[in-house]
Write a protein that holds these residues in place. Structure first.
Motif, PDB file in Angstrom:
ATOM      1  N   GLY A 189      49.928  46.521  47.666  1.00  0.00           N
ATOM      2  CA  GLY A 189      48.557  46.271  47.225  1.00  0.00           C
ATOM      3  C   GLY A 189      47.627  47.434  47.449  1.00  0.00           C
ATOM      4  O   GLY A 189      46.675  47.630  46.679  1.00  0.00           O
ATOM      5  N   GLY A 190      47.882  48.220  48.483  1.00  0.00           N
ATOM      6  CA  GLY A 190      47.014  49.360  48.761  1.00  0.00           C
ATOM      7  C   GLY A 190      45.578  48.938  49.001  1.00  0.00           C
ATOM      8  O   GLY A 190      45.302  47.868  49.549  1.00  0.00           O
ATOM      9  N   LEU A 191      44.649  49.769  48.557  1.00  0.00           N
ATOM     10  CA  LEU A 191      43.224  49.515  48.791  1.00  0.00           C
ATOM     11  C   LEU A 191      42.648  48.513  47.807  1.00  0.00           C
ATOM     12  O   LEU A 191      41.901  47.611  48.188  1.00  0.00           O
ATOM     13  CB  LEU A 191      42.447  50.830  48.715  1.00  0.00           C
ATOM     14  N   LEU A 192      42.982  48.646  46.536  1.00  0.00           N
ATOM     15  CA  LEU A 192      42.368  47.825  45.483  1.00  0.00           C
ATOM     16  C   LEU A 192      43.310  46.792  44.899  1.00  0.00           C
ATOM     17  O   LEU A 192      42.875  45.922  44.136  1.00  0.00           O
ATOM     18  CB  LEU A 192      41.841  48.724  44.363  1.00  0.00           C
ATOM     19  N   GLY A 193      44.594  46.847  45.217  1.00  0.00           N
ATOM     20  CA  GLY A 193      45.546  45.879  44.700  1.00  0.00           C
ATOM     21  C   GLY A 193      46.092  46.255  43.337  1.00  0.00           C
ATOM     22  O   GLY A 193      45.560  47.133  42.645  1.00  0.00           O
ATOM     23  N   VAL A 194      47.146  45.586  42.931  1.00  0.00           N
ATOM     24  CA  VAL A 194      47.766  45.862  41.626  1.00  0.00           C
ATOM     25  C   VAL A 194      47.067  45.098  40.511  1.00  0.00           C
ATOM     26  O   VAL A 194      47.367  45.294  39.339  1.00  0.00           O
ATOM     27  CB  VAL A 194      49.261  45.500  41.660  1.00  0.00           C
ATOM     28  N   GLY A 195      46.132  44.225  40.860  1.00  0.00           N
ATOM     29  CA  GLY A 195      45.390  43.458  39.864  1.00  0.00           C
ATOM     30  C   GLY A 195      45.722  41.983  39.941  1.00  0.00           C
ATOM     31  O   GLY A 195      46.862  41.601  40.227  1.00  0.00           O
ATOM     32  N   PHE A 196      44.729  41.148  39.682  1.00  0.00           N
ATOM     33  CA  PHE A 196      44.925  39.703  39.736  1.00  0.00           C
ATOM     34  C   PHE A 196      45.991  39.277  38.726  1.00  0.00           C
ATOM     35  O   PHE A 196      45.943  39.646  37.551  1.00  0.00           O
ATOM     36  CB  PHE A 196      43.613  38.974  39.442  1.00  0.00           C
ATOM     37  N   LEU A 237      43.485  45.656  50.004  1.00  0.00           N
ATOM     38  CA  LEU A 237      42.846  45.526  51.308  1.00  0.00           C
ATOM     39  C   LEU A 237      41.421  45.007  51.176  1.00  0.00           C
ATOM     40  O   LEU A 237      40.975  44.176  51.972  1.00  0.00           O
ATOM     41  CB  LEU A 237      42.846  46.888  52.019  1.00  0.00           C
ATOM     42  N   ILE A 238      40.702  45.479  50.153  1.00  0.00           N
ATOM     43  CA  ILE A 238      39.306  45.058  49.989  1.00  0.00           C
ATOM     44  C   ILE A 238      39.219  43.565  49.687  1.00  0.00           C
ATOM     45  O   ILE A 238      38.438  42.824  50.296  1.00  0.00           O
ATOM     46  CB  ILE A 238      38.629  45.877  48.879  1.00  0.00           C
ATOM     47  N   GLY A 239      40.029  43.091  48.741  1.00  0.00           N
ATOM     48  CA  GLY A 239      40.005  41.675  48.397  1.00  0.00           C
ATOM     49  C   GLY A 239      40.437  40.788  49.546  1.00  0.00           C
ATOM     50  O   GLY A 239      39.814  39.751  49.819  1.00  0.00           O
ATOM     51  N   ALA A 240      41.506  41.189  50.249  1.00  0.00           N
ATOM     52  CA  ALA A 240      41.979  40.406  51.384  1.00  0.00           C
ATOM     53  C   ALA A 240      40.928  40.368  52.493  1.00  0.00           C
ATOM     54  O   ALA A 240      40.726  39.331  53.141  1.00  0.00           O
ATOM     55  CB  ALA A 240      43.289  40.987  51.911  1.00  0.00           C
ATOM     56  N   THR A 241      40.251  41.500  52.698  1.00  0.00           N
ATOM     57  CA  THR A 241      39.205  41.551  53.728  1.00  0.00           C
ATOM     58  C   THR A 241      38.036  40.631  53.370  1.00  0.00           C
ATOM     59  O   THR A 241      37.464  39.973  54.249  1.00  0.00           O
ATOM     60  CB  THR A 241      38.701  42.988  53.902  1.00  0.00           C
TER      61      THR A 241
END
Length: 394
Positions: A267-274, A302-306
Motif C-alpha cells: 500500500g505504501g503511502l497512498l495505497g494502490v487505490g480503492f 498509510l494515510i488512509g489507514a491512519t
C-alpha cells in the motif's frame, strides 16, 4: 388516623411522584452527536471496505459480488435500529438484565463445548447456531454480560471495592470461569479482551493500587512465559511471529501473516487505490474478516489507514469523555466498559495484522464480516448514547 400520619403519607406520595417524574424525564436529553456521528461514520466506511475486500470471494462462492455486503448491510440496519432504541431508554433499567445476561452467557459458553452443539471452524469451537444460516459467538454476549454486571455491582459497593472480599474475589471468580471456558474453545484473544475489560472496570471502580500492580505483574509474567515458550499453547504462532518471512512458514501456518505484511507493504503511502487490492484475490486468508485492515492498508495506504485509526481514536476518546461526565457511577462504568472493549479490540486486531503481536484471531469492530457481532457492537454504542442523554447540563 392522626394529622401526623396523614402528613407523613402525603409526603410519601409526593416523594414517589417526584421519583416517577424523574424516571419519566430521564433519558430525554439529546444524544451525544459527536459519538453518534463517529459510530455512523465507522459503520458506513466499514461496509464500503467490506465490499471491496469481499467481492472476489463472494463472486467465486456465490456468483454475487455483493453477497457479503448485502448480508452485513441487513445486520447493520438492525444494529442501528437497536442502537437508537437502546439509546432512548433510561440506562438504569438495564440493571435488571445484568445478572440474567451474565448467567446466560456462561451457559452458552458451556453449550459451545458440548460435542454436537458447538460449531468448529479453523480448529476452534467458538460458535453456536444453525450451520451457515445463522451463527454467533457466545463470547460476544459474554462481553456485554461482564460490562453490565460489573457496572451494576461495582457501582453499588463504593468503599467496599477497597476490600479483597468485595472488590476482588467475586469479580476474579467470574472472570476466571469465563476465561477458563473460552480457553477451552480455544479463544485466546477473546479471553484477553474479557480479562482486560474486567480489569479496567475494577480499576475505575476503586480497587486498591496494590491489586492493580499485582494484576499488571501477573499479566506481564504470563506474557513473558507465552512469548518465551514456557506456555506451549499455540507455540508455532510464536515462532512465526518472531520470523514471519522464514521460508519454513511460506506455505504453512505462517502464510497468512506473510500475505498480510505483503498487503500492508504494497500500500505504501497512498495505497494502490480503492478496490484495486491484489491480495484479496484469494491470496490473503480471512481478507474480509480478521485481516480486513491489511486490505485497508493496501488500498488506502498509510494515510488512509491512519485516518481510520484516527476515527477510532476519536470515538474512544469521546466514549471516555462521556464516562467522565456521566450522571452516576453506573453510567460511568457502563461507558468505560464499552469504550475499553472497542479500544482493546481495535488495538489487538491492528497489532495482529501488522505482526506486532502473535496471531490471536480477533475481528476489527464495525469492519470485519459478522452480522451478530456488528449488531451487538452497535447495541453497545446505544448503551453509551443512553448514558450521554442523562449527563448533567453544563
Amino acid at each position: 388516623m392522626t394529622r401526623e400520619e396523614r402528613e407523613l403519607r402525603r409526603q410519601e406520595r409526593e416523594r414517589r411522584k417526584a421519583i416517577e417524574n424523574a424516571a419519566k424525564e430521564a433519558g430525554r436529553g439529546p444524544l451525544d452527536v459527536p459519538f453518534l456521528l463517529l459510530t455512523l461514520l465507522l459503520t458506513g466506511v466499514g461496509l464500503i471496505m467490506l465490499f471491496s475486500a469481499s467481492f472476489p470471494m463472494a463472486y467465486y462462492e456465490t456468483g454475487n459480488p455483493a453477497h457479503y455486503l448485502i448480508r452485513q448491510g441487513v445486520f447493520a440496519v438492525l444494529g442501528l435500529v437497536a442502537m437508537l432504541l437502546i439509546g432512548r431508554i433510561n440506562y438504569e433499567r438495564y440493571r435488571a438484565f445484568s445478572r440474567i445476561l451474565l448467567l446466560a452467557s456462561i451457559i452458552l459458553l458451556i453449550l459451545v463445548l458440548v460435542p454436537g452443539i458447538g460449531i468448529t471452524r479453523n480448529n476452534a469451537t467458538r460458535w453456536l447456531g444453525f450451520g451457515e444460516l445463522f451463527t454467533f459467538q457466545p463470547s460476544e454476549i459474554a462481553k456485554v454480560g461482564v460490562i453490565l454486571y460489573f457496572a451494576d455491582s461495582i457501582s453499588k459497593k463504593k468503599d467496599k471495592m477497597q476490600t479483597f472480599r468485595y472488590g476482588i474475589l467475586p469479580y476474579a471468580v467470574i472472570l476466571g470461569i469465563i476465561a477458563g471456558l473460552m480457553m477451552l474453545e480455544p479463544h485466546f484473544s477473546g479471553t484477553v479482551l474479557i480479562l482486560g475489560i474486567g480489569a479496567v472496570m475494577m480499576f475505575v471502580g476503586g480497587i486498591q493500587g496494590v491489586w492493580i500492580g499485582a494484576g499488571a505483574g501477573f499479566a506481564a509474567l504470563v506474557g513473558w512465559a507465552y512469548l518465551n515458550g514456557k506456555i506451549s499453547y499455540n507455540s508455532s504462532r510464536i515462532q512465526i511471529w518472531r520470523d514471519p518471512l522464514n521460508p519454513e512458514w511460506m506455505q504453512g501456518s505462517g502464510y497468512q501473516i506473510r500475505q498480510s505484511l505483503l498487503a500492508i507493504g504494497s500500500g505504501g503511502l497512498l495505497g494502490v487505490g480503492f478496490g484495486q487490492s491484489r491480495q484479496k484475490f484469494m491470496y490473503l486468508p480471512e481478507r474480509h474478516n480478521d485481516f480486513i485492515f491489511s486490505i485497508i492498508c493496501e488500498e488506502l495506504g498509510l494515510i488512509g489507514a491512519t485516518l481510520i485509526m484516527a476515527i477510532f481514536a476519536l470515538l474512544i476518546i469521546r466514549g471516555y469523555w462521556i464516562a467522565l461526565h456521566a450522571r452516576d457511577r453506573f453510567g460511568a462504568l457502563l461507558a468505560v466498559g464499552v469504550t475499553t472493549q472497542v479500544a482493546l479490540q481495535v488495538f489487538l486486531n491492528i497489532a495482529v495484522v501488522s505482526n506486532l503481536i502473535p496471531n490471536t484471531g480477533i475481528s476489527l469492530p464495525f469492519f470485519s464480516y459478522g452480522g451478530t457481532a456488528l449488531v451487538i457492537q452497535l447495541a453497545e454504542m446505544g448503551l453509551v448514547l443512553s448514558v450521554s442523554r442523562q449527563m448533567p447540563a453544563s
